[in-house]
Design an enzyme around this catalytic site. Structure first.
Site: not given
Length: 776
Positions: A684, A727
């Site tokens: 990611s 996140k």
């Protein structure tokens, strides 16, 4: 050696010293040794030994009574003459007593160092009836017969009984020779009529003769093939026969009778009940001392203690179930809605199979407590099976009965503990099981968690099928990837993300703070922990997805307050954020904050960790070299490959960026991710690495308030990633304003609280060019 006797006391003629006996009945005309040890009994013996007067021997009702009163003694005893008194080694006395005559106890007389009583002698009838003489004649014959059946009896005793002329004396002596219990002997002593006494003694002797004859027959039948084991069997059979003739059941027979009743009550299926009955019959054929007897008894006890019958399904109140979930847990709306849906399905279709849920999430987010809430909402018993560290298949499925100390597996033990097949069973920490040379315990879950198979789950110890189809199974795990695909396929995976800061504060106010106040003996009016202090504890003293450490820190603060209250500090105590450092020490967690200024070659990435989301910085620089890519920061293989892909993509876009191909020659590119002591991995960070490298070579700084995540491909596509909620929350905590996310993760923003979404600007990325336009 004769014992020296103390000076005697003067007693009225109708008062005699008494010696109460715990386990002895003395009959008239019988010579018997007697042991005394109680102080008053010793004094009584010394009195009669010095005065040569008779002593009263009487049986006490309770053998454990150390100092019996008049109500604790039987009303009829025997006067006896003490022939000799001698001290024993233990401090008591031995006496040889000759029974003289029955007496009736009229009452105790106080004032003596021994037990004394006023008595009435009971004379024997002088006239003997013809029937009494006939009974005496039969008793003599029977007595000789029983003596011939008993081993080691001297012949003189039979001659003495034959020569005895007095029917009353014959009855008393015969009664004293019988091995009856004390109550029977006392009844014979209290039978004053000679005819009646002779009849009772004759009946008892006749029964005893029959028992001895049967015993002799058993001994003769087994004499030729006797061995040590068979000798024990013979003795047990003799005992059973004797007990049967006397009308008493043996302990072994009583135990098997109880097991038979338990099997009848257990409600087992026909095939299971037939197998249990067969094993019970085998247990009856073997003796209690058989090595297999104890194991078979334990197996039958387990069989009868399992809940074979299915209780009626309790009514389900959806409103009450929803209220239970709301009262026990804050947030987790999607999970609670899914649980209520499952409960509603069970209400509409009680015969249907309950779904098998698996709660997956970091520690401390409430997975186990959710299972307890489900049990409360359904009105079913809750039982927890801890699977952490289990590495032996037998712990799940049980050991075979052939092994010493064998037991059923954890599954059936939990069902027995719950006491119902309609229970909620939590399989806790299923991802912590491990395979070994003893088998794979996770493989057992393939049968347990399959509704088509668990209706006939077979435990190795029972060796018979048990229906688990009505058990509501709930599993918990921290990392679902540790479970095999077939096991995952049997469960509905429900992920529990970490709590936001606002959710943690709400949980603290509703649950943690009241619980810790009660645990530390404080009342709300004695101590107040301000919301600002709670917020400071969350931000600077904990780094977790759940609330366990948060509750520990609250407990530390309240223990400090409890000490002050116990020392008499004037209240109420108010703990604010400025007081925390003195109590908890310096801050334990330093949250990463956004960059103070926009820099070239530095991009802000978003990462997922087991304790929630966090931000990380991707730093890129170039130095003279040979064209190598240097990667530092303890990166995993996948993350290294993402960096290589990002650099290749930048090189392929050189013309688009207005770069000459020669710019990549004679240099080394160094990519570093700070916090080098912490391992990092995953794809990611690909977008952030691409943006950092593009910023480095185009000399355009990256916006300091922008954070990004997403996997990148060599075609320049931005691919979706996981952990979006965590996140996004990390970006908001770090003070960032713009979040760059893959467009295919737009659906994951649904789980982010609206209050967080209102403070951020979201940019959805389809390609790497979208990231450059928003970040540079």
């Amino acid at each position: 050696m004769e014992e020296e006797i103390s000076a005697p006391l003067s007693l009225p003629p109708d008062v005699v010293p008494l010696v109460p006996m715990r386990n002895l009945v003395l009959f008239p005309q019988v010579l018997m040794p007697i042991s005394v040890g109680r102080e008053r009994s010793v004094a009584a013996m010394q009195q009669v030994a010095s005065t040569h007067r008779p002593v009263g021997i009487v049986l006490q009702r309770d053998p454990d009574d150390e100092d019996p009163a008049a109500g604790g003694l039987y009303g009829v005893g025997t006067l006896a003459q003490v022939g000799r008194l001698a001290r024993s080694e233990g401090g008591g006395y031995h006496a040889v007593c000759q029974g003289l005559q029955r007496f009736r106890l009229l009452g105790l007389v106080e004032g003596y160092p021994f037990l004394a009583a006023r008595i009435e002698p009971i004379p024997e009838a002088e006239v003997v009836s013809t029937r009494a003489e006939a009974l005496a004649m039969q008793l003599r014959e029977r007595a000789v017969e029983i003596l011939s059946l008993l081993p080691g009896v001297p012949a003189e005793l039979a001659h003495a009984l034959q020569a005895m002329r007095s029917p009353s004396e014959l009855a008393d002596i015969s009664a004293s020779l019988l091995d009856s219990d004390l109550a029977d002997k006392q009844r014979l002593l209290e039978t004053l009529d000679a005819e009646e006494r002779l009849q009772k003694v004759l009946d008892t002797v006749s029964r005893r003769i029959e028992v001895l004859r049967i015993s002799q027959e058993i001994g003769e039948r087994t004499k030729e093939k006797i061995s040590d084991h068979e000798r024990r069997y013979l003795l047990r059979e003799q005992l059973k026969t004797i007990e049967k003739e006397l009308g008493h059941g043996s302990d072994d027979g009583g135990d098997t009778a109880k097991l038979e009743e338990a099997i009848a009550r257990a409600g087992m299926p026909e095939d299971v009940a037939a197998e249990a009955g067969k094993e019970l019959a085998r247990l009856r054929r073997m003796g209690p001392s058989s090595p297999e007897s104890a194991a078979l008894t334990t197996w039958l006890e387990w069989m009868t203690s399992l809940p074979w019958t299915l209780e009626p399904n309790a009514g389900i109140d959806l409103a009450a179930a929803r209220a239970v979930l709301e009262a026990d847990h804050f947030g987790l709306e999607r999970i609670k809605r899914r649980i209520v849906e499952s409960i509603a399905v069970q209400k509409l279709n009680p015969q249907g199979r309950a779904p098998i849920l698996c709660f997956v999430g970091p520690p401390g987010v409430g997975k186990t407590s959710l299972g307890q809430s489900i049990a409360r909402a359904l009105g079913r018993p809750f039982v927890r099976v801890s699977l952490g560290g289990v590495h032996d298949e037998a712990e799940m499925r049980g050991h075979r009965r052939t092994y010493v100390g064998a037991l059923p597996g954890n599954i059936l033990q939990a069902v027995r503990k719950a006491g119902s097949r309609r229970c909620v069973m939590m399989l806790d920490e299923v991802d912590k099981m491990s395979a070994s040379y003893q088998g794979d315990p996770a493989a057992v879950l393939l049968e347990v968690l399959d509704p088509e198979q668990n209706a006939s789950f077979r435990d190795n110890y029972l060796g018979l099928p048990f229906d688990l189809s009505r058990v509501v199974f709930i599993a918990t795990a921290n990392v679902i990837e540790n479970l095999s695909a077939p096991v995952q396929d049997r469960m509905e995976i429900i992920e529990l993300p970490g709590y936001t800061q606002e959710e943690k504060l709400e949980i603290a106010g509703r649950y943690l703070l009241p619980r810790q106040l009660a645990a530390n003996g404080l009342r709300p009016e004695q101590c107040e922990l301000t919301p600002e202090a709670l917020r400071e504890i969350v931000a600077r003293y904990t780094r977790e997805a759940g609330v366990r450490q948060f509750e520990r820190e609250i407990g530390r603060v309240l223990r400090h307050s409890a000490l002050q209250v116990a020392e008499g500090a004037p209240g109420p105590l108010r703990i604010g954020p400025d007081d925390l450092e003195a109590i908890l020490g310096p801050a334990k967690v330093e949250r990463e904050m956004g960059l103070p200024a926009s820099l070239t070659g530095v991009a802000t990435g978003l990462a997922w960790t087991p304790s929630g989301g966090d931000i990380l910085f991707i730093e890129a620089t170039r130095v003279p070299g040979s064209g190598r890519l240097l990667l530092t920061g303890q990166l995993g293989d996948v993350m290294k490959e993402s960096a290589q892909a990002a650099l290749t993509l930048v090189k392929s876009r050189a013309a688009q960026f207005g770069l000459e191909a020669s710019v990549f020659e004679g240099i080394d590119v160094h990519v570093h991710v700070p916090a080098g002591a912490v391992p990092k991995d995953g794809p990611s960070a690909g977008v952030a690495m691409f943006v950092a490298l593009a910023s480095l070579f185009t000399d355009r700084p990256v916006h300091r308030d922008a954070a990004m995540t997403g996997e990148i491909s060599l075609r320049g596509l931005v691919l979706p990633v996981g952990g979006v909620k965590e996140k996004v929350l990390a970006a908001q905590r770090a003070g960032l304003r713009r979040v760059l996310l893959p467009a295919r993760n737009r659906k994951d923003l649904f789980d982010v609280p609206q209050s967080v979404k209102d403070t951020l600007e979201f940019v959805w990325l389809e390609t790497a060019d979208d990231a450059l336009g928003a970040a540079l």
